[in-house]
Enzyme design. Structure first.
Site, PDB file in Angstrom:
ATOM      1  N   LYS A  84       0.793  -1.302  -0.094  1.00 24.82           N
ATOM      2  CA  LYS A  84       0.001   0.036  -0.146  1.00 24.82           C
ATOM      3  C   LYS A  84       0.662   1.268  -0.107  1.00 24.82           C
ATOM      4  CE  LYS A  84      -0.715   0.368   5.119  1.00 24.82           C
ATOM      5  NZ  LYS A  84      -1.868   0.538   5.921  1.00 24.82           N
ATOM      6  N   ASP A  85       2.262   1.012   0.321  1.00 23.26           N
ATOM      7  CA  ASP A  85       3.205   2.322   0.428  1.00 23.26           C
ATOM      8  C   ASP A  85       3.632   2.545  -1.193  1.00 23.26           C
ATOM      9  OD1 ASP A  85       2.641   2.629   3.163  1.00 23.26           O
ATOM     10  OD2 ASP A  85       4.657   1.420   3.559  1.00 23.26           O
ATOM     11  N   ARG A 132      -8.351   8.138   4.306  1.00 29.55           N
ATOM     12  CA  ARG A 132      -9.286   7.124   3.901  1.00 29.55           C
ATOM     13  C   ARG A 132      -9.917   6.467   5.099  1.00 29.55           C
ATOM     14  NH1 ARG A 132      -9.207   1.965   5.150  1.00 29.55           N
ATOM     15  NH2 ARG A 132      -6.782   2.076   5.843  1.00 29.55           N
ATOM     16  N   ARG A 133      -9.242   6.256   6.261  1.00 34.01           N
ATOM     17  CA  ARG A 133      -9.951   5.776   7.387  1.00 34.01           C
ATOM     18  C   ARG A 133     -10.674   6.893   8.175  1.00 34.01           C
ATOM     19  NH1 ARG A 133      -4.660   3.033   9.276  1.00 34.01           N
ATOM     20  NH2 ARG A 133      -4.620   0.873   8.533  1.00 34.01           N
ATOM     21  N   ARG A 154       0.931   9.894  14.108  1.00 35.73           N
ATOM     22  CA  ARG A 154       2.154   9.197  13.579  1.00 35.73           C
ATOM     23  C   ARG A 154       2.869   8.256  14.540  1.00 35.73           C
ATOM     24  NH1 ARG A 154       5.094  11.239   9.390  1.00 35.73           N
ATOM     25  NH2 ARG A 154       6.154   9.217   9.700  1.00 35.73           N
ATOM     26  N   ARG A 160       1.362   4.495  18.704  1.00 36.80           N
ATOM     27  CA  ARG A 160      -0.075   4.793  18.677  1.00 36.80           C
ATOM     28  C   ARG A 160      -0.876   3.856  19.631  1.00 36.80           C
ATOM     29  NH1 ARG A 160      -0.939   4.987  11.990  1.00 36.80           N
ATOM     30  NH2 ARG A 160       1.191   5.978  11.667  1.00 36.80           N
ATOM     31  N   CYS A 247      -2.056   7.978  -1.506  1.00 37.16           N
ATOM     32  CA  CYS A 247      -2.905   7.453  -0.047  1.00 37.16           C
ATOM     33  C   CYS A 247      -3.238   8.895   0.834  1.00 37.16           C
ATOM     34  CB  CYS A 247      -2.113   6.564   0.625  1.00 37.16           C
ATOM     35  SG  CYS A 247      -0.346   7.220   1.376  1.00 37.16           S
TER      36      CYS A 247
END
Length: 337
Positions: A84-85, A132-133, A154, A160, A247
């Site tokens: 996804k990166d 997106r989230r 981040r 997190r 993204c």
């Protein structure tokens, strides 16, 4: 490729715990496959050193460029990325030699007191660095008749989750695949159904990349490729590319493609030619506050040989055209602050 006396293969990886874990898993698979030792070469990327939010520094590519530079400079032999990166445009000098079997593509919620998303209180603070989230979580909260505050965060997994443990946030949302690869999926209080939160294109999949001119290595690494996973992520990334989004834009996509009916069929050209899979591709584009979502899906038949990527590529492009016609164009380009 089975001579143990040959020099080690150098695998470039980011330094994070997650990157090291997934690169270590690939290294072991390559050792078994080639009989050659594999050494990890830790490389710091711009995305690792910048303290800006991902949406502000461009998201796509910030964890990839340094690894690709090292490949082209001959400092490493191959690299492992979270798919996804990866930017959707593939450099001609580099080969995406393998996309191994994907793990769980879903997002995972880690909330205080074991809460699910539905149980979070009105006004709950939910941490995520992903627009997106944010878009989908805000939309979901609205359907539940409540409001949440999405907080840009981040840092690594420990950082997190620490925001939840110290009470700064009520919950954080992370990729289930990452939690699985570092052995912490049990800390998730809920796995989010793609019906309410669709993942990022390519989420849960890894990309193994090397210099295209190194044909023997391309062929060797290609043994780790999973054609079902490759077909699915090809459709998702085709959709993303056609929407001209990185993204940092609130775009989600997931292709469901069942595996071949029997494991013995894998690699059997005759069986592969006869088998046909039905792919279901879903896409979502939305505003950050979740007030507007464009959600569409399509289904198509994909030959199980999967050597020809034209079908998943076309499915992604065609769904993107439909989404743009339904209003996605007006939503694109929005950036998280």
């Amino acid at each position: 490729m089975t001579d143990n006396t040959r020099s080690p293969l150098r695998l470039g990886t980011r330094r994070s715990k997650l990157a090291m874990a997934q690169s270590g898993q690939v290294a072991e698979a390559v050792r078994e496959l080639t009989g050659r030792p594999v050494e990890l070469v830790e490389i710091t990327t711009y995305g690792d050193t910048s303290r800006e939010h991902l949406a502000q520094i461009g998201g796509t590519g910030v964890f990839v460029s340094a690894l690709r530079d090292a490949l082209l400079a001959g400092e490493i032999d191959f690299a492992v990325h979270s798919l996804k990166d990866l930017p959707t445009a593939q450099p001609a000098e580099l080969a995406l030699a393998a996309i191994p079997v994907r793990v769980d593509p879903r997002d995972a919620l880690i909330a205080r007191d074991g809460l699910t998303f539905e149980e979070l209180p009105d006004g709950a603070r939910v941490g995520t660095g992903s627009p997106r989230r944010m878009a989908q979580l805000n939309a979901w909260a609205r359907t539940l008749g409540k409001r949440i505050e999405t907080v840009p965060v981040r840092g690594n997994v420990d950082t997190r989750i620490g925001f939840v443990r110290n009470g700064e946030l009520d919950a954080v949302v992370l990729a289930a695949a990452g939690l699985t690869r570092i052995g912490r999926i049990d800390e998730a209080t809920q796995l989010l159904s793609p019906d309410v939160v669709l993942p990022a294109p390519g989420q849960g999949a890894l990309a193994i990349e090397c210099v295209a001119a190194n044909a023997p290595l391309v062929a060797a690494l290609g043994e780790l490729d999973d054609p079902v996973t490759r077909a699915a992520v090809t459709a998702e990334r085709s959709l993303l590319a056609a929407l001209e989004a990185g993204c940092s834009a609130p775009v989600a996509a997931l292709a469901d493609l069942p595996p071949l009916s029997a494991p013995s069929e894998r690699g059997d050209p005759q069986a592969d030619e006869q088998a046909v899979n039905e792919m279901h591709l879903r896409g979502v584009v939305g505003t950050l506050d979740g007030t507007t979502l464009v959600q569409l899906s399509t289904t198509g038949h994909v030959p199980a040989s999967l050597d020809d990527e034209s079908v998943p590529l076309r499915m992604g492009r065609e769904l993107a055209v439909e989404m743009l016609a339904k209003g996605a164009a007006g939503l694109m380009g929005e950036r998280a602050l």
